[in-house]
Structure formats: C-alpha cells, structure tokens
Design a protein around this motif. Structure first.
Motif, short mmCIF file in Angstrom:
data_model
loop_
_atom_site.label_atom_id
_atom_site.label_comp_id
_atom_site.label_asym_id
_atom_site.label_seq_id
_atom_site.Cartn_x
_atom_site.Cartn_y
_atom_site.Cartn_z
N TYR A 49 -89.06 -12.86 23.86
CA TYR A 49 -88.51 -14.41 23.36
C TYR A 49 -88.46 -15.23 24.65
O TYR A 49 -88.38 -16.36 24.84
CB TYR A 49 -86.84 -13.10 23.32
CG TYR A 49 -86.74 -12.57 22.52
CD1 TYR A 49 -86.61 -13.88 21.57
CD2 TYR A 49 -86.54 -11.60 21.93
CE1 TYR A 49 -86.33 -13.58 19.83
CE2 TYR A 49 -86.45 -10.88 20.82
CZ TYR A 49 -86.37 -11.73 19.87
OH TYR A 49 -86.16 -11.68 18.49
N LEU A 81 -83.24 -18.87 25.32
CA LEU A 81 -83.54 -17.39 25.15
C LEU A 81 -81.72 -17.07 24.57
O LEU A 81 -82.05 -16.35 23.89
CB LEU A 81 -83.32 -16.91 26.41
CG LEU A 81 -83.52 -15.57 26.97
CD1 LEU A 81 -84.33 -14.58 25.97
CD2 LEU A 81 -83.79 -15.07 27.78
N LEU A 124 -81.49 -17.32 21.19
CA LEU A 124 -82.63 -16.80 20.37
C LEU A 124 -82.02 -15.78 20.25
O LEU A 124 -82.34 -14.93 19.22
CB LEU A 124 -84.33 -16.44 21.01
CG LEU A 124 -85.05 -17.92 21.09
CD1 LEU A 124 -86.20 -18.40 22.02
CD2 LEU A 124 -85.55 -18.37 19.86
N LEU A 125 -81.20 -14.63 21.01
CA LEU A 125 -80.98 -13.59 21.37
C LEU A 125 -79.57 -13.49 20.00
O LEU A 125 -79.87 -12.36 19.53
CB LEU A 125 -81.01 -12.82 22.64
CG LEU A 125 -82.19 -12.72 23.24
CD1 LEU A 125 -81.64 -12.41 24.97
CD2 LEU A 125 -82.70 -11.89 22.88
N ARG A 143 -79.92 -12.84 16.63
CA ARG A 143 -80.88 -11.97 15.49
C ARG A 143 -80.08 -11.18 14.47
O ARG A 143 -78.51 -11.66 15.10
CB ARG A 143 -81.15 -11.27 16.86
CG ARG A 143 -82.62 -11.49 17.63
CD ARG A 143 -82.75 -10.48 18.37
NE ARG A 143 -82.82 -8.96 18.24
CZ ARG A 143 -83.81 -7.82 18.12
NH1 ARG A 143 -85.01 -8.83 18.59
NH2 ARG A 143 -83.71 -7.13 17.51
N SER A 154 -84.38 -7.90 14.17
CA SER A 154 -84.59 -8.97 14.52
C SER A 154 -85.09 -10.56 13.55
O SER A 154 -85.47 -12.06 14.58
CB SER A 154 -86.10 -9.16 15.50
OG SER A 154 -87.04 -8.87 14.23
N ARG A 165 -84.48 -14.28 12.59
CA ARG A 165 -83.46 -14.84 13.43
C ARG A 165 -82.33 -15.60 11.62
O ARG A 165 -82.95 -16.75 11.63
CB ARG A 165 -84.11 -16.08 13.97
CG ARG A 165 -83.55 -16.75 15.04
CD ARG A 165 -84.92 -18.04 15.28
NE ARG A 165 -85.80 -17.41 16.21
CZ ARG A 165 -86.53 -17.87 16.21
NH1 ARG A 165 -87.63 -18.94 16.27
NH2 ARG A 165 -87.68 -16.98 17.06
#
Length: 201
Positions: free
Chosen positions: A68, A83, A86-87, A90, A127, A129
């Motif tokens: 990531y 970052l 992105l997390l 999830r 995971s 997205r």
C-alpha cells in the motif's frame, strides 16, 4: 510477518486505542503505577509505533502494508493521505465502519465466509477496494442477516463517517464518496509511517 494473534490488551496499553482490532479500552489509571515516570522515545521508536498502530488497526501483514505504501507513493497527492484513503476504502474496513461488524477481523471473517455482497455480487476478498456508489449488502439468508443485524443493533449513527450511508432495515450500506482524511477512524500521524518505510529502503 503474519497478522498479530497475541494478547490485545497488551497492545492497546502500549499503542493506545485500536478500534479496528478490538473494542477493549485501556484503563489508564490502573496502569500508571507500573509505568516509568518518563521515558524519552527515540525518533525510530516513535515511527515504529505509528507503523504498528496502523498495521494492527487495519489487520495488515507487513507485506500488505508495504504494498500500500508503494501504491500511495506513485499516486497523486500526499503519500500519507493517499495511504489512509486506500486502507479506509478496503471492503473489510467499510463493513466495520458501517457497523456491520464489531471489529475489522470480524468483518474480514464475514467476507471470507461469503456473507457479503457488493453491488449484488458475492465478494470474498477483504482487500477489495470499494468505489463511490458501491452498495454493500448481505446474503439473503437468515444466518448472514442475523450476524450482521446483531452488530448493527449495537452501532450508533454518530460513529458513521460522512462518506458512508447506512440502511439498517435492509442491512445495506452505500459508499457515497472517497473518504476525506478528516473522517479516518484512527488517530495516527501517517507521515511518520511513510518516513519509517522511506528510511528502511
């Protein structure tokens, strides 16, 4: 390094609240007697603890977090904020933030066991997205709905971030937009995490 499976209370006493990992809280007053009065932390230790906090909260392996970081570094915008986006996007985290699961590991289990739908289709990849306008739902069977409804009943709408819309009666949720960094559910200095990895390479 695999996901952490050790004692949870030990981690939250050292790193602070980790709502994605556990709903337990550290009782600060009871632990003050056992702690040294003042310990000056090195810069490395501060960065390391921020990295561990991020990894434990989102339930990532070291390899996943590094992946990531690399994706965020190549994207437009500040690496730390990208970052976190992105997390937060999830699937397992979206389920947790919608209140369909009490923790991220519990949300990951729901996904792995094929209880979760995205836009009407089963998705069993934690995971995955999520994107704006994605509809997160639950399999139309009694077992799946019961598990999710139990979590929804104990969830407060005050905890719902603005990028999500919840439809509790239908056990559904909608991703309204990309998350704003201000709505991230973890108090963390993401720049220290980026610094940690930049100094490792």
């Amino acid at each position: 390094m695999s996901r952490y499976r050790g004692p949870l209370f030990k981690k939250i006493c050292r790193l602070g609240s980790l709502p994605g990992l556990t709903s337990k809280r550290s009782r600060g007053g009871n632990n003050l007697k056992n702690q040294p009065r003042s310990i000056k932390k090195s810069e490395y230790r501060i960065r390391l603890e921020e990295k561990q906090k991020l990894r434990l909260h989102y339930g990532l392996t070291e390899r996943q977090l590094l992946k990531y970081i690399r994706i965020a570094a190549k994207a437009k915008g500040q690496t730390g904020q990208v970052l976190l986006q992105l997390l937060e996007m999830r699937l397992d985290n979206i389920i947790f933030r919608l209140g369909m699961a009490t923790t991220i590991p519990r949300a990951r289990q729901l996904v792995n066991h094929r209880h979760i739908l995205v836009n009407g289709h089963i998705v069993n990849i934690p995971s995955y997205r999520c994107k704006p306008r994605d509809i997160i739902g639950v399999m139309d069977d009694e077992k799946s709905r019961t598990m999710v409804q139990t979590s929804l009943d104990s969830f407060s709408d005050k905890e719902l971030p603005k990028h999500l819309i919840r439809q509790p009666l239908e056990s559904k949720g909608l991703v309204n937009q990309i998350i704003d960094p201000a709505w991230v559910g973890l108090k963390i200095n993401e720049l220290l995490v980026v610094e940690y990895y930049s100094r490792q390479t």
